[in-house]
Design an enzyme around this catalytic site. Structure first.
Site, PDB file in Angstrom:
ATOM      1  N   SER A 149       0.841  -1.196   0.000  1.00  8.11           N
ATOM      2  CA  SER A 149       0.000   0.000   0.000  1.00  8.11           C
ATOM      3  C   SER A 149       0.883   1.255   0.000  1.00  8.11           C
ATOM      4  O   SER A 149       1.749   1.387  -0.852  1.00  8.11           O
ATOM      5  CB  SER A 149      -0.928  -0.075   1.219  1.00  8.11           C
ATOM      6  OG  SER A 149      -1.973   0.830   1.104  1.00  8.11           O
ATOM      7  N   ARG A 219     -12.079   6.501   9.172  1.00 10.11           N
ATOM      8  CA  ARG A 219     -11.541   5.137   9.198  1.00 10.11           C
ATOM      9  C   ARG A 219     -12.573   4.124   8.696  1.00 10.11           C
ATOM     10  O   ARG A 219     -12.240   3.152   8.031  1.00 10.11           O
ATOM     11  CB  ARG A 219     -11.092   4.782  10.616  1.00 10.11           C
ATOM     12  CG  ARG A 219     -10.453   3.410  10.744  1.00 10.11           C
ATOM     13  CD  ARG A 219      -9.222   3.281   9.846  1.00 10.11           C
ATOM     14  NE  ARG A 219      -8.459   2.067  10.134  1.00 10.11           N
ATOM     15  CZ  ARG A 219      -7.342   1.742   9.524  1.00 10.11           C
ATOM     16  NH1 ARG A 219      -6.833   2.525   8.604  1.00 10.11           N
ATOM     17  NH2 ARG A 219      -6.697   0.632   9.832  1.00 10.11           N
ATOM     18  N   ASP A 311      -8.265  -6.886  -4.789  1.00 11.40           N
ATOM     19  CA  ASP A 311      -7.945  -5.544  -4.278  1.00 11.40           C
ATOM     20  C   ASP A 311      -8.533  -4.506  -5.232  1.00 11.40           C
ATOM     21  O   ASP A 311      -7.999  -4.244  -6.301  1.00 11.40           O
ATOM     22  CB  ASP A 311      -6.415  -5.397  -4.193  1.00 11.40           C
ATOM     23  CG  ASP A 311      -5.988  -4.060  -3.591  1.00 11.40           C
ATOM     24  OD1 ASP A 311      -6.843  -3.171  -3.425  1.00 11.40           O
ATOM     25  OD2 ASP A 311      -4.788  -3.920  -3.300  1.00 11.40           O
ATOM     26  N   HIS A 344      -7.912  -5.293  -0.372  1.00  6.11           N
ATOM     27  CA  HIS A 344      -6.620  -4.618  -0.236  1.00  6.11           C
ATOM     28  C   HIS A 344      -5.814  -5.120   0.971  1.00  6.11           C
ATOM     29  O   HIS A 344      -4.593  -5.280   0.892  1.00  6.11           O
ATOM     30  CB  HIS A 344      -6.850  -3.103  -0.137  1.00  6.11           C
ATOM     31  CG  HIS A 344      -5.594  -2.328   0.016  1.00  6.11           C
ATOM     32  ND1 HIS A 344      -4.564  -2.389  -0.917  1.00  6.11           N
ATOM     33  CD2 HIS A 344      -5.161  -1.484   0.983  1.00  6.11           C
ATOM     34  CE1 HIS A 344      -3.579  -1.604  -0.530  1.00  6.11           C
ATOM     35  NE2 HIS A 344      -3.911  -1.044   0.622  1.00  6.11           N
ATOM     36  N   ASP A 345      -6.483  -5.349   2.089  1.00  2.21           N
ATOM     37  CA  ASP A 345      -5.759  -5.805   3.286  1.00  2.21           C
ATOM     38  C   ASP A 345      -5.189  -7.215   3.122  1.00  2.21           C
ATOM     39  O   ASP A 345      -4.571  -7.743   4.053  1.00  2.21           O
ATOM     40  CB  ASP A 345      -6.643  -5.726   4.539  1.00  2.21           C
ATOM     41  CG  ASP A 345      -6.439  -4.407   5.299  1.00  2.21           C
ATOM     42  OD1 ASP A 345      -5.459  -3.691   4.995  1.00  2.21           O
ATOM     43  OD2 ASP A 345      -7.257  -4.083   6.190  1.00  2.21           O
TER      44      ASP A 345
HETATM   45  C1  LIG Z   1      -0.196  -2.359   7.277  1.00  7.11           C
HETATM   46  C2  LIG Z   1       0.541  -1.468   8.035  1.00  7.11           C
HETATM   47  O1  LIG Z   1       1.488  -0.966   7.650  1.00  7.11           O
HETATM   48  S1  LIG Z   1       0.011  -1.128   9.504  1.00  7.11           S
HETATM   49  C3  LIG Z   1      -1.236  -2.164   9.958  1.00  7.11           C
HETATM   50  C4  LIG Z   1      -2.430  -1.522   9.797  1.00  7.11           C
HETATM   51  N1  LIG Z   1      -3.264  -2.059  10.762  1.00  7.11           N
HETATM   52  C5  LIG Z   1      -4.461  -2.153  10.476  1.00  7.11           C
HETATM   53  O2  LIG Z   1      -4.894  -1.887   9.394  1.00  7.11           O
HETATM   54  C6  LIG Z   1      -5.275  -2.592  11.622  1.00  7.11           C
HETATM   55  C7  LIG Z   1      -6.668  -2.623  11.240  1.00  7.11           C
HETATM   56  N2  LIG Z   1      -6.872  -3.610  10.246  1.00  7.11           N
HETATM   57  C8  LIG Z   1      -6.991  -4.873  10.558  1.00  7.11           C
HETATM   58  O3  LIG Z   1      -6.878  -5.340  11.690  1.00  7.11           O
HETATM   59  C9  LIG Z   1      -7.323  -5.656   9.392  1.00  7.11           C
HETATM   60  O4  LIG Z   1      -8.693  -5.829   9.397  1.00  7.11           O
HETATM   61  C10 LIG Z   1      -6.590  -6.912   9.314  1.00  7.11           C
HETATM   62  C11 LIG Z   1      -6.777  -7.280   7.902  1.00  7.11           C
HETATM   63  C12 LIG Z   1      -5.127  -6.753   9.518  1.00  7.11           C
HETATM   64  C13 LIG Z   1      -7.043  -7.963  10.349  1.00  7.11           C
HETATM   65  O5  LIG Z   1      -8.032  -8.733   9.888  1.00  7.11           O
HETATM   66  P1  LIG Z   1      -8.752  -9.808  10.796  1.00  7.11           P
HETATM   67  O6  LIG Z   1      -7.759 -10.657  11.498  1.00  7.11           O
HETATM   68  O7  LIG Z   1      -9.718 -10.449   9.896  1.00  7.11           O
HETATM   69  O8  LIG Z   1      -9.414  -8.963  11.946  1.00  7.11           O
HETATM   70  P2  LIG Z   1     -10.833  -8.291  11.915  1.00  7.11           P
HETATM   71  O9  LIG Z   1     -10.971  -7.404  10.765  1.00  7.11           O
HETATM   72  O10 LIG Z   1     -11.870  -9.362  12.110  1.00  7.11           O
HETATM   73  O11 LIG Z   1     -10.797  -7.368  13.189  1.00  7.11           O
HETATM   74  C14 LIG Z   1     -10.622  -7.911  14.452  1.00  7.11           C
HETATM   75  C15 LIG Z   1     -11.229  -6.974  15.479  1.00  7.11           C
HETATM   76  O12 LIG Z   1     -12.567  -6.627  15.089  1.00  7.11           O
HETATM   77  C16 LIG Z   1     -13.488  -7.095  16.082  1.00  7.11           C
HETATM   78  N3  LIG Z   1     -14.652  -7.634  15.406  1.00  7.11           N
HETATM   79  C17 LIG Z   1     -14.703  -8.686  14.566  1.00  7.11           C
HETATM   80  N4  LIG Z   1     -15.979  -8.884  14.160  1.00  7.11           N
HETATM   81  C18 LIG Z   1     -16.735  -7.937  14.751  1.00  7.11           C
HETATM   82  C19 LIG Z   1     -18.119  -7.618  14.727  1.00  7.11           C
HETATM   83  N5  LIG Z   1     -18.995  -8.354  14.007  1.00  7.11           N
HETATM   84  N6  LIG Z   1     -18.556  -6.574  15.450  1.00  7.11           N
HETATM   85  C20 LIG Z   1     -17.688  -5.833  16.183  1.00  7.11           C
HETATM   86  N7  LIG Z   1     -16.352  -6.098  16.259  1.00  7.11           N
HETATM   87  C21 LIG Z   1     -15.888  -7.147  15.549  1.00  7.11           C
HETATM   88  C22 LIG Z   1     -12.734  -8.194  16.804  1.00  7.11           C
HETATM   89  O13 LIG Z   1     -13.237  -8.381  18.109  1.00  7.11           O
HETATM   90  C23 LIG Z   1     -11.309  -7.666  16.810  1.00  7.11           C
HETATM   91  O14 LIG Z   1     -11.152  -6.699  17.816  1.00  7.11           O
HETATM   92  P3  LIG Z   1      -9.722  -6.401  18.481  1.00  7.11           P
HETATM   93  O15 LIG Z   1      -8.832  -5.978  17.337  1.00  7.11           O
HETATM   94  O16 LIG Z   1      -9.978  -5.320  19.449  1.00  7.11           O
HETATM   95  O17 LIG Z   1      -9.268  -7.680  19.100  1.00  7.11           O
HETATM   96  N1  LIG Z   2      -5.115  -1.374   6.676  1.00  6.86           N
HETATM   97  C1  LIG Z   2      -3.898  -0.781   6.266  1.00  6.86           C
HETATM   98  C2  LIG Z   2      -3.915  -0.564   4.801  1.00  6.86           C
HETATM   99  C3  LIG Z   2      -4.154   0.808   4.338  1.00  6.86           C
HETATM  100  O1  LIG Z   2      -3.553   0.973   3.125  1.00  6.86           O
HETATM  101  C4  LIG Z   2      -3.605   0.459   7.055  1.00  6.86           C
HETATM  102  O2  LIG Z   2      -4.471   0.922   7.767  1.00  6.86           O
HETATM  103  O3  LIG Z   2      -2.478   0.931   7.006  1.00  6.86           O
END
Ligand SMILES: CC(=O)SCCNC(=O)CCNC(=O)[C@H](O)C(C)(C)COP(=O)(O)OP(=O)(O)OC[C@H]1O[C@@H](n2cnc3c(N)ncnc32)[C@H](O)[C@@H]1OP(=O)(O)O
Ligand SMILES: N[C@@H](CCO)C(=O)O
EC number: 2.3.1.31
Length: 369
Positions: A149, A219, A311, A344-345
């Site tokens: 990304s 977000r 994506d 994308h993720d």
């Molecule tokens: C990439 C970089 O450079 S930095 C990293 C960026 N970080 C992020 O983008 C973080 C946010 N994004 C994510 O976490 C992304 O969704 C992913 C792809 C990395 C993770 O995906 P998944 O493992 O499938 O996690 P998911 O999207 O289900 O989210 C989990 C969280 O949502 C919550 N959740 C899941 N389903 C539900 C629901 N139906 N209602 C409410 N909350 C929910 C979970 O309890 C969990 O909470 P927690 O994080 O406080 O433990």
């Molecule tokens: N979920 C990732 C991808 C955004 O490009 C982030 O928040 O950084």
């Protein structure tokens, strides 16, 4: 096999950075983490560039945390970025809010947070700050720079700006420039932040109320674009949070997907700064290396370009355009589209597919240096 149990963020500070705009940013700090060991010849270093909301904590656990860094599945012993072999570095971007200098940092001229006095920064500025860190660590040539990304934009910028300092690069789920649609999504998110009365023209640091509503909605919009139609269907279908005979008249979250988005939006406000959202998305929108005439003077530079079939935010055609340009210029370029339904993720989730490709690629690059 050694497991990374604890990771620690370190801070590198330098006097000034001359930005692409020619403005000078003083007292710049870059937050970073490292994993594994640098070899004596200093030829095994890999820089990981994070995406929009990431930080320097890419792998391992901080003391007391139950969740590891954001790419822990990819960085560590025997993983894609194998810390038994490589010295892996990850730094928080300039403009960010996780230790590197950004709009929430103190402006040395006023002793107050910069807020909107922070200069507009670009992906090139983020990369110049990273280059200073790499110089400080005594590394002349990186084995690779990798990221997804916005991390991939930094990767492409490294290839453009410092080709002689690289053996290889791995841009993932990225583009040479944002399309109008990508700019449009960012603009809606920025408008959501700026429409929040608590945003107060960016001047909210230390105030009783923060622009959390605007930031959370921004977000939520972003998160929709990080998923896919299929991944949403698989995760939530039309499942209800409330009784299926609810009239919906209170506009509460009836559907699971609504509750999920609200949760993701709210939790984001605990870790991200609204002004950083504005500055970083603007940097992404301004990024454009598509017209770059001489991508690199180093013709030995090797590219591994990865995209994901579902994506729709950074569609594969954008990676294919990058590959076309690189091949036309005679670069050694491998391109793979990974079949994934995650959207994308996927770059955070398709660990097995990415690991196979990246391991093989890094092995090959290492053998040839
Ligand atoms: C990439 C970089 O450079 S930095 C990293 C960026 N970080 C992020 O983008 C973080 C946010 N994004 C994510 O976490 C992304 O969704 C992913 C792809 C990395 C993770 O995906 P998944 O493992 O499938 O996690 P998911 O999207 O289900 O989210 C989990 C969280 O949502 C919550 N959740 C899941 N389903 C539900 C629901 N139906 N209602 C409410 N909350 C929910 C979970 O309890 C969990 O909470 P927690 O994080 O406080 O433990
Ligand atoms: N979920 C990732 C991808 C955004 O490009 C982030 O928040 O950084």
């Amino acid at each position: 096999m050694a497991k990374i149990l604890t990771a620690q963020t370190q801070y590198f500070t330098f006097d000034k950075l001359v930005l692409e705009s020619k403005q000078e940013l003083k007292n710049v700090t870059v937050a970073y983490e490292t994993y594994g060991n640098l070899n004596a010849a200093k030829t095994n270093a890999i820089l990981i560039a994070h995406a929009f909301s990431g930080d320097a904590h890419a792998a391992g656990f901080h003391a007391g945390d139950d969740k590891p860094g954001w790419w822990d599945s990819m960085i560590g012993s025997a993983k894609a970025f194998d810390t038994d072999k490589y010295f892996v570095i990850c730094s928080n971007v300039l403009g960010g809010c996780a230790g590197s200098t950004g709009p929430s940092s103190i402006n040395p001229d006023t002793n107050k947070p910069y807020a909107l006095d922070f200069p507009v920064i670009t992906v090139a500025d983020m990369v110049s700050a990273q280059k200073k860190l790499i110089d400080f660590l005594g590394i002349k040539k990186l084995l690779s720079v990798a990221g997804g990304s916005m991390g991939g934009m930094q990767v492409l910028q490294w290839a453009v700006a410092y080709p002689e300092s690289l053996y290889s690069v791995i841009p993932i789920a990225t583009t040479m420039k944002h399309s109008p649609q990508q700019i449009a999504f960012n603009e809606v998110a920025r408008q959501s932040i700026m429409a929040d009365v608590e945003w107060n023209k960016g001047d909210y640091y230390g105030a009783k109320h923060q622009p959390y509503r605007g930031l959370a909605v921004a977000r939520m919009i972003g998160h929709i674009t990080y998923m896919s139609d299929k991944s949403m269907e698989e995760k939530f279908s039309r499942n209800r949070k409330t009784a299926s005979n609810s009239s919906g008249a209170d506009f509460a979250a009836d559907f699971e997907v609504e509750g999920y988005l609200q949760y993701r939006g709210d939790s984001f406000t605990k870790r991200f700064d609204a002004n950083s959202y504005l500055y970083i998305t603007k940097a992404m929108d301004l990024f454009d290396v598509s017209g770059y005439k001489h991508v690199a003077k180093n013709k030995d530079l090797k590219f591994l370009v990865i995209s994901f079939a579902s994506d729709w935010l950074y569609p594969s055609y954008q990676s294919e355009n990058t590959v076309k340009q690189l091949k036309l210029k005679g670069y050694n370029t491998t391109y793979i589209e990974i079949k994934s339904t995650y959207g994308h993720d996927a770059f955070l989730l398709e660990v097995e597919g990415e690991t196979k490709l990246i391991k093989h690629f890094l092995n090959k690059v290492s053998k040839e240096i």
